[in-house]
Design a protein around this motif. Structure first.
Motif, short mmCIF file in Angstrom:
data_model
loop_
_atom_site.label_atom_id
_atom_site.label_comp_id
_atom_site.label_asym_id
_atom_site.label_seq_id
_atom_site.Cartn_x
_atom_site.Cartn_y
_atom_site.Cartn_z
N UNK A 3 0.82 -1.22 0.00
CA UNK A 3 0.00 0.00 0.00
C UNK A 3 0.85 1.27 0.00
N UNK A 4 2.00 1.23 0.73
CA UNK A 4 2.78 2.48 0.80
C UNK A 4 3.35 2.88 -0.56
N UNK A 5 3.57 1.88 -1.43
CA UNK A 5 4.05 2.22 -2.78
C UNK A 5 2.91 2.72 -3.65
N UNK A 46 2.32 6.84 -5.49
CA UNK A 46 1.76 7.27 -6.77
C UNK A 46 2.79 7.86 -7.73
N UNK A 47 3.95 7.19 -7.87
CA UNK A 47 4.97 7.69 -8.77
C UNK A 47 5.23 6.74 -9.94
N UNK A 48 4.45 5.64 -9.98
CA UNK A 48 4.73 4.64 -11.01
C UNK A 48 3.66 4.64 -12.09
N UNK A 49 4.09 4.42 -13.31
CA UNK A 49 3.17 4.40 -14.45
C UNK A 49 2.58 2.99 -14.58
N UNK A 50 1.29 2.86 -14.21
CA UNK A 50 0.66 1.53 -14.27
C UNK A 50 -0.41 1.47 -15.36
N UNK A 51 -0.23 2.29 -16.40
CA UNK A 51 -1.17 2.30 -17.51
C UNK A 51 -1.38 0.89 -18.07
N UNK A 52 -2.63 0.47 -18.16
CA UNK A 52 -2.94 -0.83 -18.75
C UNK A 52 -2.69 -2.01 -17.82
N UNK A 53 -2.25 -1.76 -16.59
CA UNK A 53 -1.92 -2.85 -15.67
C UNK A 53 -2.97 -2.98 -14.57
N UNK A 54 -3.01 -4.16 -13.94
CA UNK A 54 -3.83 -4.37 -12.76
C UNK A 54 -2.89 -4.36 -11.56
#
Ligand SMILES: *[C@@H]1O[C@H](CO)[C@@H](O)[C@H](O)[C@H]1NC(C)=O
Ligand SMILES: *[C@@H]1O[C@H](CO)[C@@H](O)[C@H](O)[C@H]1NC(C)=O
Ligand SMILES: *[C@@H]1O[C@H](CO)[C@@H](O)[C@H](O)[C@H]1NC(C)=O
Length: 522
Positions: free
Chosen positions: A70-72, A76-84
């Motif tokens: 949860x802390x990662x 909110x600095x990672x690009x998770x476009x299209x990912x679950x």
């Protein structure tokens, strides 16, 4: 009228055919689409590396899940476009505990207690692997492949794959040939913690071998009973036997930036997964870099973790920068002493900046991502390494003639001025890294695409065909202990036989000799 009717019926046919074709493609795409779960460690940079690979896998049609604490997720600095994202809760923010204090400790000249760190990690990993809820959500997901991180202790996530009987692959920057049973010569391959060039000196080889021996016998990740604890439902094997069963091992390294070394068919060096094609600069960065900079611009960054520098370091750096004719973009948490010449910011579009033609030099702590950006974009570097493998990383580019290295604590403002001038004015550095960059692009292409290719490949065909016999045997066979015992026995027997024969001969000679002398006397 008739013509248009003819046309429209042909149109109908064409569109029918088209939709059948599209359906077939979609269906066949559907049939080969697989579900992949990536399990990076809790460190932002490692998770970034996994999300980069995950997006590339998603682009070739797979359903991709990345698990994150949860802390990662909250950072909110990672690009998770299209990912679950498969989020899990933890008691502590282990990244804040283990990683964030590193720079401060470094500048206070304090050393890290590796045993404390190892203990924290083990507690964390144990909690996650014993978490029934998390295990259940992975089981329900029923992934076709689980991709785990390679750092010690975290690679125990392989036991989760084993528990669920799901094939697993390894992807990460930590590479441990001994555990993976990759033939490895400690006289020729250095542990990536020493500041060594390709050819180690005698004392360096002594230290390297001693350190490797220590690593081999001192087990800091405490995993001797890991399979029994985390996969009690499966046949008991050791972690040493489990790890080499990875379908494929993707290593964040390569033979161009790093020193070449032997690998196996299932060890793929895909260094540079963070590399992407640069985007044009925008906003203040664009104006600053492109306007009024006849001598060029220099990018300075110690990565996202180190933006607060102690006063004595910040002042000698800004002193040096003000004396030089270049402009500077400096990732640091302080206001600029001369805003027209030095742009300071706690965030910079680093890859896009380094790629820009006006950038003459990169001043960096030599983290892995920064080094790959410099190599890809052919920019010489002034390395100011801090801790971890950064000294090793600095030395490999220095010894290849792409960079210079200084100790940030000891270097003076004068030294900084001299080194920066040398790196920008002397074209040797630029020429050498330009050649390496060209080789890198020809050989490696876009590394993240190769990573996706290999994961897709082992989901289709399995990785067993690439596995070396040494990776499928228990330790006593791998280290030839049974053979040594056999030959020991054979030689022992031969020796014993020889001994018997010799002693018999000796006795016969001796007794016949004594008989002869007896006869003589008589
Ligand atoms: C750390 O060591 C450097 C020399 O290597 C010294 O200049 C600096 O003052 C030291 N810092 C502290 C906080 O002791
Ligand atoms: C920047 O420094 C200020 C105080 O000097 C501090 O309050 C702030 O948290 C720092 N920002 C970052 C991103 O570290
Ligand atoms: C440029 O750098 C190379 C490599 O470090 C060195 O051999 C050479 O003497 C330098 N040239 C000048 C003009 O300083």
């Amino acid at each position: 009228m008739g013509l248009s009717a003819g046309l429209s019926s042909r149109d109908l046919c064409v569109s029918l055919l088209l939709s059948v074709a599209v359906c077939t493609i979609l269906l066949s795409g559907q049939a080969s689409a697989k579900r992949v779960l990536l399990m990076p460690s809790h460190i932002t940079s490692h998770t970034k590396y996994h999300t980069n690979i995950a997006r590339a896998l998603n682009e070739i049609g797979h359903e991709v899940w990345v698990c994150m604490p949860s802390f990662l997720v909250e950072r909110n600095v990672l690009d998770t476009t299209g990912l679950h994202v498969l989020e899990y809760k933890t008691d502590v923010n282990i990244e804040a505990l283990t990683m964030h204090p590193l720079p401060e400790k470094f500048f206070r000249n304090e050393t890290e207690n590796v045993f404390d760190q190892a203990h924290l990690m083990l507690t964390y990993v144990d909690q996650m692997l014993m978490d029934k809820e998390f295990g259940e959500s992975v089981r329900k997901l029923s992934p076709h492949l689980i991709v785990i991180d390679s750092i010690p202790t975290v690679y125990l996530y392989a036991t989760l794959a084993y528990r669920l009987d799901v094939p697993f692959a390894i992807a990460g920057s930590h590479y441990d040939p001994m555990t993976l049973r990759v033939p490895f010569n400690p006289g020729a391959v250095a542990l990536p913690v020493f500041q060594v060039s390709k050819h180690m000196t005698f004392p360096q080889r002594v230290v390297n071998l001693a350190a490797l021996g220590l690593l081999y016998f001192v087990d800091m990740s405490g995993y001797s009973n890991a399979v029994a604890r985390y996969a009690p439902n499966r046949p008991l094997i050791s972690v040493e036997q489990l790890m080499p069963l990875a379908e494929v091992v993707l290593v964040e390294s390569d033979h161009i930036l790093d020193y070449p070394q032997p690998v196996l068919p299932n060890v793929i060096r895909i260094g540079g997964a963070a590399i992407s094609e640069a985007k044009p600069l925008t906003g203040i960065f664009k104006d600053f870099v492109e306007k009024n900079s006849p001598e060029g611009v220099i990018v300075v960054s110690f990565g996202s973790m180190v933006v607060n520098l102690p006063e004595y370091v910040a002042s000698k750096m800004s002193n040096a920068f003000q004396r030089l004719n270049y402009k500077f973009v400096w990732r640091v948490n302080m206001s600029s002493p001369e805003p027209g010449k030095i742009l300071t910011s706690t965030w910079i579009p680093q890859n896009d900046l380094v790629a820009h033609p006006n950038i003459k030099l990169f001043v960096s702590h030599c983290g892995k991502n920064g080094q790959y950006e410099a190599l890809y974009n052919a920019k010489p570097t002034l390395c100011l390494p801090l801790f971890g493998d950064q000294w090793y990383a600095a030395e490999r580019t220095r010894s290849k003639g792409w960079s210079l290295t200084a100790n940030i604590k000891e270097v003076t403002a004068d030294d900084l001025v001299d080194m920066i001038t040398e790196l920008v004015r002397n074209s040797t550095y630029r020429t050498r890294i330009a050649k390496a960059s060209e080789i890198f692009k020809v050989v490696q292409g876009l590394p993240v695409k190769r990573a996706a290719f290999w994961l897709d490949h082992v989901m289709k065909y399995g990785g067993a065909y690439m596995r070396y016999a040494g990776q499928e045997m228990p330790a006593y066979k791998y280290y030839c202990l049974d053979l040594l015992a056999f030959f020991g026995f054979v030689f022992g027997c031969l020796f014993f036989l020889c001994y018997l024969m010799c002693s018999r001969c000796f006795r016969m000679c001796f007794s016949s000799g004594s008989r002869a002398s007896k006869n003589k006397r008589e």
